[in-house]
Design an enzyme around this catalytic site. Structure first.
Site, mmCIF file in Angstrom:
data_model
loop_
_atom_site.group_PDB
_atom_site.id
_atom_site.type_symbol
_atom_site.label_atom_id
_atom_site.label_comp_id
_atom_site.label_asym_id
_atom_site.label_seq_id
_atom_site.Cartn_x
_atom_site.Cartn_y
_atom_site.Cartn_z
ATOM 1 N N TYR A 170 6.289 28.698 -26.654
ATOM 2 C CA TYR A 170 7.434 28.698 -25.748
ATOM 3 C C TYR A 170 8.637 29.203 -26.523
ATOM 4 C CZ TYR A 170 11.214 27.043 -22.729
ATOM 5 O OH TYR A 170 12.332 26.977 -21.928
ATOM 6 N N ASP A 253 10.825 31.273 -34.696
ATOM 7 C CA ASP A 253 11.627 30.576 -33.692
ATOM 8 C C ASP A 253 11.835 29.155 -34.210
ATOM 9 O OD1 ASP A 253 12.528 29.042 -31.569
ATOM 10 O OD2 ASP A 253 11.254 30.004 -30.075
ATOM 11 N N LYS A 280 19.737 24.634 -29.665
ATOM 12 C CA LYS A 280 19.707 23.180 -29.542
ATOM 13 C C LYS A 280 20.925 22.486 -30.153
ATOM 14 C CE LYS A 280 15.674 23.094 -27.410
ATOM 15 N NZ LYS A 280 15.572 22.767 -25.970
#
Length: 447
Positions: A170, A253, A280
């Site tokens: 993801y 990532d 985040k």
């Protein structure tokens, strides 16, 4: 004589599991009339009554009204220990006073200045100083945007078009590759190849097969939404070696995993990608994303050079994120804090697995550091998989039982510790896991 499937005795465990889940759902609904009302009203004007898929679950999601430290209160006045941690974005909790002060000070000076500011260069320097692979960095509004721009940069730098990603991975709302169905209509129309996560030989072969058509390989050092499954060092090293050989760029990532050390998983493992993406927690809970890497790669975005690639975004350098980020990374989340958080999570995960083992259950917690995720099958679990119907039911039951115990975590079971979570909070979670294993043992799969 062959027995008809209709004559086969029904597994009593499955029947009891379904009954337990129905009961848990009914108790959930009865305790949250205001959340139900909020959801009903929202459905009139929003499809599904929701605008963020990860927060949607049936019969309706709990609506939260406020938070402080690592505590949340819902619309019905119920109190929770927050172990969801905003899917790793809520690292600092809900009321870190230094971040609140930084945001208030920035707001007092004006919100939308339509200009560069000093804080963005300071925050960039902090990130470049922490992460070994990052010579230069640019900001976005989310991890999704960071990955979009990193892949665009990789294609621009290499002059190639294709990307290799991993099943179960993801990389944001437009790069979602669930195991068993990696093609999604929401994904951007970029030519993609896929390989299996944690399969060093298979991934290396796929990279070599793609040859000079492959612009980049993008990988999470730990698959987050795939179930907190860490990459092996051998796997990541195989990606590093094969991309170096073929001229493709390797992108880590680290939107989630950057919290696992002062310099992310790349520093912990000693493997350097060509580019890294972030998001985040880095702006202290404000919207944030970033992508960076080797200077020669990032130079494709250098406006001083003819033909530079554009990278727009009204809120890329918004004053709130830039101010909060400088405090979050510059004053609060240092090397000692990162290592302490990592070790706290390692201890918690080991204790969770010890409880499951003590009860003789096929239940296993995977993860790294402050991120962990339960699986309702025996470990070790090294690759994503398609869960059975029964496994999904057990996961849902775990979620509802944790809510009933006053513990809020992700619907998929993921826990992301925040800095305000201490020993007492970890002990409270372990007690809830112990109670779940003891009370639900009759309907859970044995080891």
């Amino acid at each position: 004589m062959t027995m008809s499937p209709l004559d086969a005795p029904r597994d009593a465990r499955n029947s009891d599991l379904e009954a337990a889940l129905i009961e848990a759902r009914e108790a959930y609904v009865a305790a949250r009339p205001k959340s139900a009302e909020i959801h009903t009203q929202a459905r009139e004007v929003m499809p599904g009554g929701n605008t963020r898929t990860v927060l949607f679950y049936t019969p309706f999601p709990t609506a939260m009204q406020r938070g402080e430290g690592c505590t949340l209160w819902d619309a019905d006045g119920r109190e929770y220990l927050d172990l969801c941690g905003e899917y790793t974005a809520g690292l600092f909790g809900h009321s870190e006073q230094r971040i609140i002060a930084a945001v208030a000070a920035a707001m007092a000076k004006g919100l939308n200045l339509a200009a560069v500011g000093e804080n963005e260069g300071k925050l960039a320097a902090l990130i470049c100083g922490r992460f070994p692979s990052v010579d230069q960095v640019r900001f976005t509004n989310s991890g999704t945007e960071a990955n979009i721009m990193a892949l665009a940069g990789a294609r621009g730098f290499t002059g190639r078009t294709e990307i290799l990603a991993f099943r179960g991975g993801y990389h944001g709302g437009v790069f979602t590759f669930p195991f068993g169905a990696p093609i999604s209509p929401v994904n951007l129309p970029i030519p993609m190849r896929f390989a299996d996560y944690n399969d060093p030989a298979g991934a290396a072969a796929a990279i070599r097969e793609a040859g000079d058509a492959l612009a980049a390989v993008i990988v999470e050092p730990m698959q987050g939404s795939g179930g907190c499954i860490p990459a092996t060092r051998e796997f990541l090293q195989a990606l590093r070696d094969a991309t170096t050989e073929t001229g493709a760029l390797l992108i880590f990532d680290e939107v989630m995993t950057s919290r696992h050390s002062y310099g992310g998983m790349q520093k912990r493992l000693g493997i350097m990608p060509d580019m890294t993406t972030f998001g985040k927690y880095m702006a202290g809970g404000m919207s944030f994303g970033a992508f960076g890497g080797r200077a020669e790669v990032m130079a494709v975005f250098d406006g001083h050079k003819p033909g530079a690639m554009p990278h727009a975004g009204t809120f890329n350098n918004n004053v709130l994120s830039m101010a909060a980020g400088n405090v979050a990374l510059g004053e609060i989340f240092g090397e000692a804090e990162a290592e302490a958080l990592f070790q706290r999570g390692e201890t918690l995960r080991e204790a969770c697995n010890a409880i499951a083992q003590k009860h003789g259950l096929a239940m296993h917690f995977t993860g790294l550091g402050s991120m962990l995720n339960p699986h309702f099958r025996a470990g070790p679990i090294t690759a994503p998989y398609k869960a059975t119907v029964e496994e999904e039911q057990m996961r849902e039951l775990f979620f509802f039982d944790m809510l009933a115990a006053g513990i809020y975590l992700a619907r998929r079971g993921m826990v992301a510790l925040s800095l305000p979570v201490g020993d007492a909070e970890c002990d409270r979670f372990l007690a809830a896991v112990e109670e779940f294993c003891a009370a639900r043992k009759p309907v859970l799969a044995p080891a």
